[in-house]
Design an enzyme around this catalytic site. Structure first.
Site, short mmCIF file in Angstrom:
data_model
loop_
_atom_site.label_atom_id
_atom_site.label_comp_id
_atom_site.label_asym_id
_atom_site.label_seq_id
_atom_site.Cartn_x
_atom_site.Cartn_y
_atom_site.Cartn_z
N ARG A 157 4.90 -4.16 4.90
CA ARG A 157 6.09 -4.33 5.79
C ARG A 157 5.28 -4.00 7.43
NH1 ARG A 157 11.04 -1.64 3.73
NH2 ARG A 157 9.71 -1.93 1.79
N ASP A 200 0.02 -8.11 -15.52
CA ASP A 200 0.63 -7.06 -16.50
C ASP A 200 2.26 -7.26 -16.34
OD1 ASP A 200 1.15 -4.71 -18.07
OD2 ASP A 200 1.68 -3.70 -16.14
N LEU A 230 0.83 -1.25 -0.07
CA LEU A 230 0.06 -0.03 -0.10
C LEU A 230 0.92 1.27 -0.04
CD1 LEU A 230 -3.15 0.55 0.03
CD2 LEU A 230 -2.91 1.03 2.61
N GLY A 231 1.67 1.38 -1.13
CA GLY A 231 2.52 2.75 -1.23
C GLY A 231 1.62 3.70 -2.06
N ARG A 232 2.42 4.48 -2.65
CA ARG A 232 1.67 5.60 -3.55
C ARG A 232 0.72 4.94 -4.47
NH1 ARG A 232 7.10 8.81 -3.64
NH2 ARG A 232 7.93 6.90 -3.98
N ILE A 233 1.18 3.95 -5.42
CA ILE A 233 0.28 3.24 -6.21
C ILE A 233 -0.85 2.75 -5.56
CG2 ILE A 233 0.11 1.63 -8.47
CD1 ILE A 233 2.96 2.61 -8.99
N GLU A 286 9.88 -12.05 -18.00
CA GLU A 286 9.15 -11.07 -19.28
C GLU A 286 10.32 -10.94 -19.94
OE1 GLU A 286 6.88 -8.11 -16.68
OE2 GLU A 286 8.39 -6.67 -17.28
N ILE A 329 0.27 -6.21 -10.88
CA ILE A 329 0.43 -4.99 -11.55
C ILE A 329 2.00 -4.22 -11.07
CG2 ILE A 329 -0.57 -3.31 -9.97
CD1 ILE A 329 -0.70 -2.89 -13.46
N HIS A 360 3.11 -5.48 -19.79
CA HIS A 360 3.84 -4.47 -18.77
C HIS A 360 3.37 -2.95 -19.42
CE1 HIS A 360 7.22 -3.94 -15.74
NE2 HIS A 360 6.26 -3.02 -15.97
N ARG A 386 5.63 -6.66 -9.78
CA ARG A 386 6.46 -7.13 -10.26
C ARG A 386 6.35 -8.69 -10.49
NH1 ARG A 386 7.74 -3.26 -12.37
NH2 ARG A 386 9.95 -1.94 -12.09
C1 DGY Z 1 7.86 1.16 -13.21
O1 DGY Z 1 7.99 2.17 -13.34
O2 DGY Z 1 8.58 0.30 -12.44
C2 DGY Z 1 6.66 0.38 -14.04
O3 DGY Z 1 6.68 -0.91 -13.97
C3 DGY Z 1 6.47 0.75 -15.31
O4 DGY Z 1 5.32 0.50 -15.80
#
Ligand code: DGY
Length: 316
Positions: A175, A256, A152-155, A261, A230, A279, A232
């Site tokens: 964490r 994604d 639960l960071g910015r994204i 990949e 979304i 991605h 890694r």
């Molecule tokens: C990032 O910036 O780390 C993203 O995976 C790119 O889409």
């Protein structure tokens, strides 16, 4: 006197133009023999404009006077920050400017996966709507789902905000519990998975999170469960994911990012309730340009003022 910058891999044209205007840029990917090029010019390199190539002590030894690695992207698991700290090299990344774009993609991917929108489109394109009739009703719906966010960071927060607007209950794991956040916190990822039916992976890559989503977590998510990644690819044990999907331990997945990949396991592509994207989380022209601008800004600021604009947290 201009500053010599190394560009190991091609970057956006807009970035290249700005870097060319401000620095002397050495393009490693243009060299017939990159190692020979590094041996020849490595000593004069003071900064690296990076897009996704590996940085560790072995690389830093080839550019012993590098002061800064300006990495494109918010994730920087390809950069060994311990090695950079040991060599007194600044590392920057490109946060914030991509937050909303990635969160939008995450929500789109989740709905695509749960409501099988990609498969339904393919049904129409294949002529099945006229030939066989309507696309079958989807066993899953977004309605009534509980979304567990891993990271639960910015994204993650931007995804949570959107998910709330879609009427989903939000829980999280990371964490530690965060002050001022009212979503229920789960101390382990397995507990989070057990408490929800849709698991959204936003966590960064690296040793700490490698294969965090394993068979135990997927079993806890359960037969109605969807895994959305979304973050890694390395965070998910892809072999365990394929096995869980084949066994019906979870219902589906929206991905994604992938462990190796751009290679995507054939088995994953053959499974009926898997949505795959190449991605593209942040991949709009506007957002990628803004990320590129931050790479340029970090390098310029470093060499003009000795300060970086967006250092990675490990830089203190
Ligand atoms: C990032 O910036 O780390 C993203 O995976 C790119 O889409």
């Amino acid at each position: 006197m201009t500053v010599d910058i190394l560009m190991p891999r091609p970057m956006l044209l807009s970035v290249q133009e700005k870097l060319d205007a401000a620095f002397t840029v050495h393009r490693l990917y243009d060299a017939d023999d990159p190692e020979a090029m590094l041996a020849e010019i490595g000593d004069k390199i003071r900064g690296v404009a990076l897009s996704w190539s590996k940085i560790d002590t072995a690389f830093l030894e080839k550019v012993p006077n590098a002061e800064i690695i300006a990495s494109f992207g918010v994730g920087y698991d390809h950069v060994d920050t311990d090695d950079c700290l040991a060599a007194d090299v600044m590392v920057t990344h490109t946060p914030d400017v991509l937050t909303d774009e990635v969160a939008d993609t995450a929500i789109g991917l989740m709905i695509m996966a749960i409501r099988e929108l990609g498969q339904a489109e393919q049904w129409l394109r294949d002529g099945n709507w006229t030939g066989k009739g309507p696309y079958p009703l989807t066993p899953a719906t977004l309605r009534g789902r509980t979304l567990g966010i891993f990271g639960l960071g910015r994204i993650g927060k931007a995804i949570a905000k959107r998910a709330e607007a879609f009427g989903l209950e939000v829980h999280y794991h990371g964490r530690s519990r965060q002050d001022g956040i009212e979503y229920p916190y789960h101390a382990s990822l397995t507990d989070l998975a057990a408490a929800c039916d849709t698991l959204m992976v936003v966590a960064p890559g690296g040793a700490e999170t490698k294969h965090a989503v394993n068979r135990e977590v997927l079993d806890a998510l359960g037969p109605q469960g969807f895994l959305i990644n979304i973050g890694r690819g390395s965070v998910v044990d892809e072999t365990a994911l394929i096995a869980a999907l084949e066994a019906g331990a979870i219902m589906g997945a929206g991905l994604d990012v992938f462990e190796y990949e751009p290679e995507v396991p054939e088995k994953l592509l053959q499974l009926p309730r898997v949505t795959v994207l190449p991605h593209v989380g942040s991949a709009s022209q506007a957002t990628r340009d803004a990320m590129g601008q931050l790479v340029v800004d970090n390098l310029k600021s470093w060499f003009e003022t000795g300060k970086a604009v967006t250092p990675v947290p490990e830089m203190g």
